[in-house]
Design a protein around this motif. Structure first.
Motif, PDB file in Angstrom:
ATOM      1  N   ILE A 129      -1.487  -0.728   1.015  1.00  0.00           N
ATOM      2  CA  ILE A 129      -2.714  -0.345   1.713  1.00  0.00           C
ATOM      3  C   ILE A 129      -3.149   1.055   1.282  1.00  0.00           C
ATOM      4  O   ILE A 129      -4.326   1.295   0.981  1.00  0.00           O
ATOM      5  CB  ILE A 129      -2.503  -0.414   3.240  1.00  0.00           C
ATOM      6  N   TYR A 130      -2.201   1.971   1.253  1.00  0.00           N
ATOM      7  CA  TYR A 130      -2.483   3.350   0.835  1.00  0.00           C
ATOM      8  C   TYR A 130      -2.944   3.409  -0.618  1.00  0.00           C
ATOM      9  O   TYR A 130      -3.960   4.040  -0.950  1.00  0.00           O
ATOM     10  CB  TYR A 130      -1.227   4.189   1.053  1.00  0.00           C
TER      11      TYR A 130
ATOM     12  N   ILE B  45       1.728   4.079  15.281  1.00  0.00           N
ATOM     13  CA  ILE B  45       1.356   3.332  14.081  1.00  0.00           C
ATOM     14  C   ILE B  45       0.257   2.319  14.392  1.00  0.00           C
ATOM     15  O   ILE B  45      -0.770   2.239  13.707  1.00  0.00           O
ATOM     16  CB  ILE B  45       2.589   2.627  13.483  1.00  0.00           C
ATOM     17  N   LEU B  46       0.470   1.531  15.437  1.00  0.00           N
ATOM     18  CA  LEU B  46      -0.500   0.492  15.785  1.00  0.00           C
ATOM     19  C   LEU B  46      -1.819   1.088  16.248  1.00  0.00           C
ATOM     20  O   LEU B  46      -2.902   0.567  15.941  1.00  0.00           O
ATOM     21  CB  LEU B  46       0.095  -0.424  16.854  1.00  0.00           C
ATOM     22  N   LYS B  47      -1.751   2.200  16.983  1.00  0.00           N
ATOM     23  CA  LYS B  47      -2.974   2.877  17.429  1.00  0.00           C
ATOM     24  C   LYS B  47      -3.773   3.385  16.230  1.00  0.00           C
ATOM     25  O   LYS B  47      -4.996   3.187  16.147  1.00  0.00           O
ATOM     26  CB  LYS B  47      -2.609   4.040  18.355  1.00  0.00           C
ATOM     27  N   ASN B  48      -3.100   4.032  15.288  1.00  0.00           N
ATOM     28  CA  ASN B  48      -3.779   4.559  14.107  1.00  0.00           C
ATOM     29  C   ASN B  48      -4.281   3.441  13.193  1.00  0.00           C
ATOM     30  O   ASN B  48      -5.348   3.557  12.577  1.00  0.00           O
ATOM     31  CB  ASN B  48      -2.839   5.471  13.333  1.00  0.00           C
TER      32      ASN B  48
ATOM     33  N   PHE C 116     -17.995   7.818  -0.309  1.00  0.00           N
ATOM     34  CA  PHE C 116     -16.866   8.456  -0.966  1.00  0.00           C
ATOM     35  C   PHE C 116     -16.156   9.425  -0.020  1.00  0.00           C
ATOM     36  O   PHE C 116     -14.921   9.416   0.087  1.00  0.00           O
ATOM     37  CB  PHE C 116     -17.323   9.202  -2.213  1.00  0.00           C
ATOM     38  N   SER C 117     -16.910  10.256   0.675  1.00  0.00           N
ATOM     39  CA  SER C 117     -16.286  11.239   1.567  1.00  0.00           C
ATOM     40  C   SER C 117     -15.571  10.558   2.721  1.00  0.00           C
ATOM     41  O   SER C 117     -14.479  10.978   3.126  1.00  0.00           O
ATOM     42  CB  SER C 117     -17.347  12.211   2.103  1.00  0.00           C
ATOM     43  N   LYS C 118     -16.149   9.492   3.234  1.00  0.00           N
ATOM     44  CA  LYS C 118     -15.491   8.772   4.326  1.00  0.00           C
ATOM     45  C   LYS C 118     -14.268   8.003   3.824  1.00  0.00           C
ATOM     46  O   LYS C 118     -13.284   7.850   4.547  1.00  0.00           O
ATOM     47  CB  LYS C 118     -16.487   7.835   5.006  1.00  0.00           C
ATOM     48  N   TYR C 119     -14.341   7.530   2.584  1.00  0.00           N
ATOM     49  CA  TYR C 119     -13.186   6.820   2.048  1.00  0.00           C
ATOM     50  C   TYR C 119     -12.021   7.774   1.830  1.00  0.00           C
ATOM     51  O   TYR C 119     -10.853   7.373   1.915  1.00  0.00           O
ATOM     52  CB  TYR C 119     -13.546   6.099   0.747  1.00  0.00           C
ATOM     53  N   HIS C 120     -12.332   9.019   1.564  1.00  0.00           N
ATOM     54  CA  HIS C 120     -11.275  10.022   1.455  1.00  0.00           C
ATOM     55  C   HIS C 120     -10.503  10.122   2.773  1.00  0.00           C
ATOM     56  O   HIS C 120      -9.268  10.291   2.771  1.00  0.00           O
ATOM     57  CB  HIS C 120     -11.875  11.376   1.090  1.00  0.00           C
ATOM     58  N   LYS C 121     -11.195   9.984   3.889  1.00  0.00           N
ATOM     59  CA  LYS C 121     -10.536   9.991   5.197  1.00  0.00           C
ATOM     60  C   LYS C 121      -9.631   8.767   5.351  1.00  0.00           C
ATOM     61  O   LYS C 121      -8.561   8.849   5.952  1.00  0.00           O
ATOM     62  CB  LYS C 121     -11.579  10.019   6.311  1.00  0.00           C
ATOM     63  N   LEU C 122     -10.060   7.646   4.795  1.00  0.00           N
ATOM     64  CA  LEU C 122      -9.230   6.443   4.851  1.00  0.00           C
ATOM     65  C   LEU C 122      -7.944   6.625   4.051  1.00  0.00           C
ATOM     66  O   LEU C 122      -6.879   6.140   4.457  1.00  0.00           O
ATOM     67  CB  LEU C 122     -10.000   5.237   4.318  1.00  0.00           C
ATOM     68  N   VAL C 123      -8.031   7.304   2.927  1.00  0.00           N
ATOM     69  CA  VAL C 123      -6.838   7.580   2.134  1.00  0.00           C
ATOM     70  C   VAL C 123      -5.846   8.396   2.962  1.00  0.00           C
ATOM     71  O   VAL C 123      -4.653   8.086   3.010  1.00  0.00           O
ATOM     72  CB  VAL C 123      -7.189   8.328   0.829  1.00  0.00           C
TER      73      VAL C 123
ATOM     74  N   ALA D 189      -5.715   8.603   6.214  1.00  0.00           N
ATOM     75  CA  ALA D 189      -5.233   7.802   7.343  1.00  0.00           C
ATOM     76  C   ALA D 189      -4.136   6.837   6.909  1.00  0.00           C
ATOM     77  O   ALA D 189      -3.136   6.661   7.608  1.00  0.00           O
ATOM     78  CB  ALA D 189      -6.400   7.032   7.968  1.00  0.00           C
ATOM     79  N   SER D 190      -4.317   6.203   5.749  1.00  0.00           N
ATOM     80  CA  SER D 190      -3.314   5.256   5.272  1.00  0.00           C
ATOM     81  C   SER D 190      -2.044   5.976   4.813  1.00  0.00           C
ATOM     82  O   SER D 190      -0.936   5.446   4.978  1.00  0.00           O
ATOM     83  CB  SER D 190      -3.883   4.393   4.137  1.00  0.00           C
TER      84      SER D 190
END
Length: 313
Positions: free
Chosen positions: A237-238, A297-300, A265-272, A274-275
């Motif tokens: 996932i990461y 873990i489940l909350k995040n 792109f900037s929001k996807y950086h946040k996903l990186v 988060a993962s």
């Protein structure tokens, strides 16, 4: 390889740090082609989607066999099968040396318990069949060069004595044949990006194909149900999110996408990030089995999946 006196010397094939390495087949592949695959964007119309397979509760890249190499357009693949009764250590080692001399990477299955016992000084006897990879040898020290995931989950290169490798290849109770593959990079591979294919797949991803969201939802649903976490799946996932960010960045640098993608792109950086946090939490959970850690873990994960589903429309 022979030196000027006819004596064998060290031979090590190209091997780089793999940028895609969740599972061994992909890691071995990209340790060979990593720089070419990324330099001109060849990889970016691949590994766009992930899937969840319920039978083993794993996250994988959709459409790829994680025990085989990525692309027949890059590698010449050979297969050898030899009855155990007619083979010995000298023959096996000579075969591997000859493959390396011919620029072929050795890929087979060995009993990884033997490798673990060698490094850890343990005496476990169970069979654990796992993919192995050899990319070089030193005949004077009688060592093969290999790589893989160590006990701590980190990707590492290492050397193994000839005898340990042979024992690992043969240490199966009912095994009658030794089978292995050779992978050689073809000459004149076209490493240029298929930019139209990248854009098409990216548009499909951002315009409502929720395969990735569904994969992550079902994975974490079963994490809750079974109370276990497959770390490689979290890493997938990461890694998938890092690759997506690099893909978007590549298209922007090439001038293929406009400024409307900057926000994505900037929001996807946040996903990186988060993962990556989920990966670190999963490592912690596997260490202490804390229910509080599982709750976080489940909350995040829920927040991450909701964020993805709100962006992928």
């Amino acid at each position: 390889m022979q030196n000027y006196k006819g004596m064998q010397i060290l031979k090590i094939l190209k091997n780089v740090e793999p940028k895609i390495r969740t599972y061994l087949g992909e890691a071995f592949c990209f340790s060979i082609i990593g720089d070419e695959a990324f330099r001109n964007g060849w990889v970016y119309d691949k590994y766009v989607d992930i899937e969840y397979t319920a039978w083993d509760r794993h996250i994988k890249y959709w459409g790829y066999d994680y025990y085989d190499f990525a692309s027949s357009e890059v590698f010449i693949k050979s297969f050898t099968q030899i009855p155990i009764v007619v083979i010995d250590e000298m023959k096996i080692c000579s075969l591997i040396e000859n493959m390396i001399n011919n620029d072929e990477y050795f890929v087979g299955f060995w009993n990884e318990t033997i490798i673990y016992n060698y490094f850890e000084g343990t005496l476990f006897t169970e069979e654990f069949e796992h993919l192995c990879f050899i990319y070089g040898y030193d005949p004077r020290r009688r060592l093969f060069y290999s790589q893989g995931y160590a006990k701590d989950g980190k990707w590492k290169r290492f050397t193994l004595p000839y005898g340990v490798v042979v024992k690992a290849l043969l240490a199966f109770k009912d095994k009658e044949e030794l089978g292995f593959n050779g992978y050689q990079v073809m000459n004149n591979v076209n490493w240029n990006a298929n930019k139209d294919a990248i854009v098409e797949k990216l548009n499909c991803f951002f315009e409502g194909d929720n395969r990735n969201v569904e994969a992550e939802y079902h994975f974490f649903r079963d994490v809750l149900a079974y109370g276990t976490i497959h770390r490689q799946s979290i890493y997938c996932i990461y890694e998938h999110k890092k690759l997506m960010m690099h893909r978007i960045n590549y298209l922007a640098k090439e001038g293929i996408i406009d400024s409307s993608y900057n926000d994505i792109f900037s929001k996807y950086h946040k996903l990186v990030n988060a993962s990556k946090n989920l990966l670190l939490l999963s490592i912690k959970y596997q260490t202490d089995n804390s229910m509080e850690c599982m709750r976080i873990i489940l909350k995040n994960a829920k927040k991450m999946i909701f964020f993805i589903s709100s962006r992928v429309k």
